[in-house]
Design an enzyme around this catalytic site. Structure first.
Site: not given
Ligand code: PLP
Length: 383
Positions: A335-337
């Site tokens: 999740h791009c994190a």
């Protein structure tokens, strides 16, 4: 199909949103760039959207709202426009790459970056924040809610601490604008980036930046604004200062319709419904053997985002099967994190993320839980 990927972008949109986009394409032209009726119509849309967003965020003056392509665009404007080599900046280990990557790029140019570690539930230890602020800071950059765990940061406390240390509070409200109450004055927020296409229910390609009066952000882009056309210098005043080039007027018309829908239904009503579904999800998932649910403990503030793993199985495979075999649209992976996954211990598997929205029903949640139960029990195809 059951859509549980509202943390990425909300779907469906209220019917008024595509209607407003289409009406704008028919009835409006370029704002601020002509005295004719079509241009004035575009001006009205931008002004009404600024006013609606300012009211929603507790900002008195709608000139504090500038439009951007999305929260990432707004965060880049804020971070590159406020921070310089040698500045010390405090952030948290739960940030999205929309914060982490610009800060790392600035670090390569001489910014001093202090990342405060959150605990395995994603909570920020306030004493660690105190320690980090002891060294002084130009800014504290923090997400309002994590897009991995849904955990909501105690912004009012963080704001007080930032102010006491003489630091600006820069907030990433991508996951909360339109879903959780935001009051920039009460929370001590100096600068806040928001997505237009998530809980604000607007089209993709919309977002923006709130900048408190008196805070001067250097523009990331320079150019025509329709104002001070005789000058070859960027206008110093907001919102023109940060809005060069023809804006996404049709998108902003849709965003305005999204905000009006929220106001009509009531943010508190939407929030209560989403929180109820989120609690059902958390409790239901936690009762399935082999499932681990991440994030805040019961009762702690949480936005409508739930991450889980199924043993040590790859989250991408689970999300794929939920979609293909059960018609449930969700997201697996990081999740791009990556910072957040390292913090909660899921960097190797990623997590499956369910994010209900304002059109999700209890039946949708029951179906999603049944699907997870079936996959966790080893039923269905294996890929
Ligand atoms: N910050 C957080 C916490 C997010 O969840 C997202 C969305 O993916 C972003 C920033 C970036 O938002 P946008 O897609 O509007 O650039």
């Amino acid at each position: 199909m059951i859509y549980l990927d509202n943390a990425a972008t909300s779907w469906p949109k209220p019917a008024a949103v595509p209607r407003a986009v289409a009406a704008c394409l028919r009835r409006a032209a370029s704002p601020g760039r002509g005295g004719h009726g079509l241009s004035r119509e575009a001006d009205k849309i931008l002004f009404a959207a600024r006013e609606a967003l300012a009211a929603l965020f507790g900002a008195e003056n709608s000139g504090t709202i500038t439009f951007a392509a999305n929260a990432t665009d707004a965060l880049n404007t804020a971070l590159f426009g406020l921070l310089a080599p040698g500045d010390r900046v405090v952030t948290t280990s739960m940030e999205h790459n929309a914060v982490a990557r610009p800060l790392r790029a600035l670090e390569d140019r001489g910014l001093i970056l202090e990342i405060v570690g959150c605990d395995r539930t994603g909570a920020l230890p306030l004493d660690s924040l105190d320690d980090a602020l002891d060294g002084g800071a130009k800014a504290v950059v923090v997400t309002h809610a994590s897009n991995v765990t849904g955990g909501v940061m105690p912004l009012a406390d963080i704001g007080r601490k930032a102010r006491a240390a003489g630091a600006l509070l820069i907030v990433d409200a991508a996951q909360t604008a339109g879903a959780e109450p935001v009051d920039v004055a009460a929370m001590g927020i100096d600068v806040m980036a928001f997505s237009g296409h998530k809980s604000l229910l607007g089209p993709q390609g919309t977002g923006g930046l709130y900048v408190r009066e008196g805070v001067m952000v250097e523009p990331l882009r320079y150019g025509g604004t329709g104002s001070l056309s005789e000058s070859d210098r960027q206008p110093p005043f907001y919102p023109d200062r940060l809005e060069s080039g023809t804006p996404n007027t049709p998108g902003i018309a849709g965003l305005l319709a999204g905000v009006r829908y929220i106001n009509q239904r009531g943010l508190e009503d939407i929030r209560a419904a989403e929180h109820r579904l989120t609690r059902e999800l958390v409790a239901g998932l936690a009762s399935i053997s082999g499932i681990e649910v991440y994030g805040p403990p019961p009762g702690a503030p949480r936005a409508a985002v739930v991450s889980f793993t199924v043993g040590d199985r790859d989250s991408g495979e689970i999300a794929y099967r939920l979609d293909r075999e059960h018609g449930i649209a969700c997201r697996g992976g990081l999740h791009c994190a990556p910072w957040a996954h390292k913090t909660i211990g899921t960097l190797s598997t990623g997590t499956v993320r369910f994010s209900p929205g304002c059109f999700t029903t209890a039946a949708d949640i029951a179906a999603a839980l049944a699907a997870v139960r079936s996959i966790a029990a080893g039923h269905g195809n294996t890929h």
